[in-house]
Design a protein around this motif. Structure first.
Motif, PDB file in Angstrom:
ATOM      1  N   ILE A  48      -6.061   8.076  -7.296  1.00 32.18           N
ATOM      2  CA  ILE A  48      -7.291   8.876  -7.267  1.00 32.18           C
ATOM      3  C   ILE A  48      -8.385   8.110  -6.524  1.00 32.18           C
ATOM      4  CG2 ILE A  48      -9.127   9.874  -8.683  1.00 32.18           C
ATOM      5  CD1 ILE A  48      -6.892  10.360 -10.841  1.00 32.18           C
ATOM      6  N   ALA A  49      -8.489   6.805  -6.811  1.00 35.76           N
ATOM      7  CA  ALA A  49      -9.506   5.991  -6.140  1.00 35.76           C
ATOM      8  C   ALA A  49      -9.272   5.976  -4.635  1.00 35.76           C
ATOM      9  CB  ALA A  49      -9.494   4.571  -6.695  1.00 35.76           C
ATOM     10  N   SER A  99       0.821  -1.221   0.000  1.00 34.65           N
ATOM     11  CA  SER A  99       0.000   0.000   0.000  1.00 34.65           C
ATOM     12  C   SER A  99       0.846   1.259   0.000  1.00 34.65           C
ATOM     13  CB  SER A  99      -0.897   0.038   1.243  1.00 34.65           C
ATOM     14  OG  SER A  99      -1.641  -1.131   1.366  1.00 34.65           O
ATOM     15  N   ALA A 100       2.093   1.143   0.473  1.00 40.32           N
ATOM     16  CA  ALA A 100       2.860   2.348   0.811  1.00 40.32           C
ATOM     17  C   ALA A 100       3.006   3.313  -0.370  1.00 40.32           C
ATOM     18  CB  ALA A 100       4.230   1.957   1.348  1.00 40.32           C
ATOM     19  N   SER A 101       3.388   2.774  -1.554  1.00 42.00           N
ATOM     20  CA  SER A 101       3.655   3.660  -2.683  1.00 42.00           C
ATOM     21  C   SER A 101       2.409   4.452  -3.090  1.00 42.00           C
ATOM     22  CB  SER A 101       4.196   2.824  -3.844  1.00 42.00           C
ATOM     23  OG  SER A 101       4.087   3.514  -5.042  1.00 42.00           O
ATOM     24  N   VAL A 102       1.288   3.735  -3.253  1.00 37.92           N
ATOM     25  CA  VAL A 102       0.047   4.419  -3.638  1.00 37.92           C
ATOM     26  C   VAL A 102      -0.411   5.375  -2.537  1.00 37.92           C
ATOM     27  CG1 VAL A 102      -2.415   4.037  -4.009  1.00 37.92           C
ATOM     28  CG2 VAL A 102      -0.755   2.707  -5.303  1.00 37.92           C
ATOM     29  N   ALA A 103      -0.270   4.950  -1.277  1.00 34.58           N
ATOM     30  CA  ALA A 103      -0.741   5.792  -0.172  1.00 34.58           C
ATOM     31  C   ALA A 103       0.046   7.095  -0.092  1.00 34.58           C
ATOM     32  CB  ALA A 103      -0.653   5.019   1.148  1.00 34.58           C
ATOM     33  N   GLY A 114      -8.004   4.766   2.528  1.00 32.25           N
ATOM     34  CA  GLY A 114      -8.522   4.419   1.205  1.00 32.25           C
ATOM     35  C   GLY A 114      -7.547   3.530   0.442  1.00 32.25           C
ATOM     36  N   ALA A 115      -6.249   3.864   0.524  1.00 29.81           N
ATOM     37  CA  ALA A 115      -5.240   3.043  -0.156  1.00 29.81           C
ATOM     38  C   ALA A 115      -5.186   1.650   0.454  1.00 29.81           C
ATOM     39  CB  ALA A 115      -3.867   3.724  -0.056  1.00 29.81           C
ATOM     40  N   LEU A 116      -5.308   1.588   1.781  1.00 28.63           N
ATOM     41  CA  LEU A 116      -5.307   0.287   2.458  1.00 28.63           C
ATOM     42  C   LEU A 116      -6.510  -0.550   2.041  1.00 28.63           C
ATOM     43  CD1 LEU A 116      -4.254   0.987   6.153  1.00 28.63           C
ATOM     44  CD2 LEU A 116      -3.163  -0.578   4.549  1.00 28.63           C
ATOM     45  N   THR A 174      -9.337  14.361   3.745  1.00 29.50           N
ATOM     46  CA  THR A 174      -8.365  14.246   4.819  1.00 29.50           C
ATOM     47  C   THR A 174      -7.234  13.319   4.393  1.00 29.50           C
ATOM     48  OG1 THR A 174      -9.601  12.391   5.746  1.00 29.50           O
ATOM     49  CG2 THR A 174     -10.073  14.554   6.654  1.00 29.50           C
ATOM     50  N   ILE A 175      -6.081  13.534   5.014  1.00 32.33           N
ATOM     51  CA  ILE A 175      -4.902  12.718   4.717  1.00 32.33           C
ATOM     52  C   ILE A 175      -5.121  11.293   5.230  1.00 32.33           C
ATOM     53  CG2 ILE A 175      -2.433  12.466   5.094  1.00 32.33           C
ATOM     54  CD1 ILE A 175      -3.245  14.890   3.370  1.00 32.33           C
ATOM     55  N   TYR A 176      -5.598  11.175   6.484  1.00 32.45           N
ATOM     56  CA  TYR A 176      -5.774   9.817   7.014  1.00 32.45           C
ATOM     57  C   TYR A 176      -6.788   9.061   6.170  1.00 32.45           C
ATOM     58  CZ  TYR A 176      -9.881  11.731   9.481  1.00 32.45           C
ATOM     59  OH  TYR A 176     -11.079  12.340   9.787  1.00 32.45           O
ATOM     60  N   GLY A 177      -7.802   9.764   5.662  1.00 39.27           N
ATOM     61  CA  GLY A 177      -8.797   9.114   4.808  1.00 39.27           C
ATOM     62  C   GLY A 177      -8.144   8.501   3.570  1.00 39.27           C
TER      63      GLY A 177
END
Lengths: 421, 254
Positions: free
Chosen positions: A353-354, A53-57, A376-378, A369-372
């Motif tokens: 984007i998703a 997830s890290a790269s997309v997040a 979302g990436a997770l 929000t950033i945490y959102g």
């Protein structure tokens, strides 16, 4: 019962949307846990999901700012590939000749080069959008094509490998973690910092005579925050390093490997990078003028302009930041694969984007929000890994992710309408 | 006519949009402690003229003098530097932010670390609102959740808090009930005594007769004339607005 839960949430001052997203994530984990007879809920899988997830997040946190200001960036996937390829070529073909193979500074130069390249290209796109007033959709659609093409030109399509050994640690893997002891230290420091910030904010509010949450509510929140961090570390610390890697690592450290010796992974370095990025981006969003202007511009661009905000230059800064984050994401992605081919980053723009949109960022601007975005990436990655481990065909995976994306945004719209926010 | 240097002197201002002369060689001025009404139909050019002063538009021609010195106003930031504050008809609030963030938008209070100090801004906002509109309570909600009058109070608070010397009010009472309109009238009287010059845009003759010292009337982008409110009747003003006719036997500045 329902009302009791509501008052409890209110008293705790929790964001219902955050709870909803975490709830969705937990449901996904449990469902896949059942289907895979617990394999999905193993430390090994959580470790992998966190790294994947890290790269997309990392990019999704930047995409929040872009979307909040009513723009979009379709170029991040191609830009990630272009940066990845350029930096890989730099450390495979150029730097070894100049500095010598395996020179200690190769990874540092590569990291700076990646971030700088992203920031410069991002700033240029931002300048075209802000000052030449070409719509972001078009500029970044152009970038999407240009960077993918430019990526090919860097090496005439040749795959670049292997990357610098230290650089590779930034992508995770058996060696690319903090290790058990450091992971605990990291977790304890993070937990203390989180609790410290909550106490500080409470004291500030009290100093101005504002009403504060009851002490028990604040206590529960602190326990949840600290507990969550430590739980995560303990899960990462119970994923043993496989035998082959153990032999390699012990040999490199000059320790004799014996059968029955168990070391655990600990927190992966890309996850540490993601956490640092998420914290810095949250501070930017909430505590800096830059962040305040981003949200104001998203809420009402005309009002922001009339309040003396230079919205054009703001656009340049936002896209430069997006580019720099794409540079960081490109480091993680290329280091994880230990090679860069011309397909690196393909379709990442849509995942990013998703992730931002599933995380509650509104395309109409002004909210997100950033945490959102990180959650979302997770969610996206959990869905994808989960389906892969259950054995769902790749085409069906895409169908499910697509449906979930639309469904999540619809839920968010209904929620907003109900609460009038 | 007053001989002292005007606070604001807009000379021969012109601007056109796509061949239409929205403001056509208009000159108006404003003295300290004075309220000048800008009157005219919708589309007469009053809001456009004033947006040139507030930096939202750039004039095609003409000059602006502040305290007798030529002023260069190219954007809203420049206008703020001359202590020109504007209450827009649209209010110009970011609906997704709370009252304090809107009030301090563009000039946030910061901590020694350089981060925005939300708590200090909220405390300050509570102080201002206690004076301006004691009923105002919703400090932590986005302004989209506020009533029209409350939103107007935020916009007014933002204009008067930062030491305005020149205040532009574009239809400040359009969204307000009688009680709140009364509060705005009292505020204008109070600001006048502090030596602030006010341009009041309105199409309500009674507001203008009650609050203003002079009135400048515009029609089709041109200035019909500027009169002392005490010298004229409602009907005189109406015929200036509707017919573009200057009242007879009265000193008209144009």
């Amino acid at each position: 019962m329902q009302n009791q839960a509501k008052t409890l949430i209110n008293k705790l001052g929790l964001d219902p949307r955050l709870l909803g997203m975490i709830g969705a994530l937990v449901v996904i984990w449990i469902v896949f846990g059942i289907f895979t007879e617990g394999r999905f809920l193993s430390p090994r899988n959580f470790f992998n999901v966190s790294v994947q997830s890290a790269s997309v997040a990392v990019m999704a946190t930047g995409m929040v700012f872009v979307i909040v200001t009513r723009n979009i960036d379709l170029s991040v996937g191609s830009l990630l590939g272009f940066i990845g390829m350029s930096v890989a070529a730099l450390q495979v073909q150029v730097l070894p000749d100049v500095l010598g193979l395996g020179h200690w500074s190769i990874w540092i130069i590569s990291v700076f080069a990646a971030i700088l390249m992203g920031a410069v290209l991002g700033a240029f796109q931002g300048w075209v959008i802000g000052y030449l007033t070409v719509p972001a959709f078009i500029v970044t659609l152009g970038g999407f094509l240009v960077y993918r093409g430019a990526m090919w030109w860097v090496t005439k399509g040749q795959t670049q490998a292997p990357l610098d050994p230290i650089f590779r640690l930034l992508g995770g893997g058996a060696e690319g973690t903090l290790g058990e002891t450091l992971s605990w230290a990291f977790g304890i420091v993070a937990a203390l910092v989180a609790v410290g910030f909550m106490l500080l904010s409470r004291r500030n509010k009290a100093a101005h005579g504002f009403s504060v949450k009851p002490a028990w509510a604040e206590g529960i929140l602190m326990a949840i925050a600290a507990g969550g961090i430590l739980l995560f570390v303990s899960i990462m610390n119970s994923y043993p390093i496989p035998k082959g890697a153990m032999k390699r690592i012990t040999k490199a450290q000059g320790i004799e490997y014996t059968d029955g010796m168990v070391w655990n992974h600990g927190v992966a370095i890309p996850v540490v990078i993601l956490l640092v990025v998420a914290i810095v981006m949250t501070i930017i969003a909430r505590r800096t003028r830059f962040g305040r202007y981003i949200y104001a511009t998203g809420g009402n661009p005309e009002a922001a302009e009339l309040s003396g905000i230079n919205t054009r230059f703001l656009t340049v800064k936002i896209f430069a930041l997006m580019g720099a984050l794409t540079g960081i994401a490109s480091i993680i992605a290329s280091a994880r694969l230990n090679a860069v081919d011309v397909g690196l980053g393909t379709l990442d723009e849509l995942r990013v984007i998703a992730a931002a949109v599933i995380g509650g960022t509104a395309l109409s601007g002004g909210a997100g929000t950033i945490y959102g975005a990180v959650i979302g990436a997770l969610i996206m990655q959990s869905l994808q890994s989960g389906m892969a481990s259950v054995g769902v065909d790749a085409p069906l995976q895409n169908i499910v992710v697509g449906v979930v994306l639309v469904f999540a945004v619809w839920i968010d719209i209904v929620y907003r309408r109900r609460t009038g926010a | 006519m007053d001989k002292q240097t005007p606070l604001v002197d807009m000379r021969d201002i012109q601007i056109s949009f796509g061949g239409i002369h929205a403001v056509d060689h208009v000159s108006v001025d404003l003295h300290p402690g004075e309220v000048v009404g800008l009157l005219g139909h919708n589309g007469a050019g009053k809001s456009t003229l004033i947006k040139i002063l507030s930096g939202a538009y750039q004039a095609d021609g003409g000059e602006i003098y502040i305290n007798g010195k030529k002023a260069e106003i190219h954007n809203p930031r420049d206008a703020r530097r001359y202590n020109i504050e504007t209450i827009y008809q649209t209010l110009a609030l970011a609906d997704n932010l709370d009252a304090a963030s809107n009030l301090f938008l563009g000039r946030e209070l910061t901590t020694p670390l350089g981060t925005v100090d939300d708590d200090a801004m909220e405390a300050e906002t509570r102080n201002i609102m206690a004076k301006l509109n004691p009923n105002f309570q919703k400090f932590s909600e986005p302004v989209s959740a506020l009533s029209g009058g409350q939103r107007q109070s935020v916009a007014i608070a933002r204009a008067v808090y930062f030491d305005a010397k020149i205040l532009i009010m574009d239809e400040p009472t359009a969204a307000l009930g009688p009680h709140e309109t009364q509060m705005v009238s009292e505020l204008i009287q109070q600001l006048k005594t502090q030596g602030i010059g006010i341009f009041l845009i309105s199409h309500d003759i009674h507001d203008v007769m009650e609050l203003c010292d002079r009135a400048s009337v515009m029609k089709n982008g041109k200035l019909v004339g500027t009169v002392n409110v005490d010298d004229v009747t409602d009907d005189d003003l109406l015929s200036m607005i509707i017919l573009g006719k200057k009242p007879e036997g009265v000193a008209v500045q144009s």
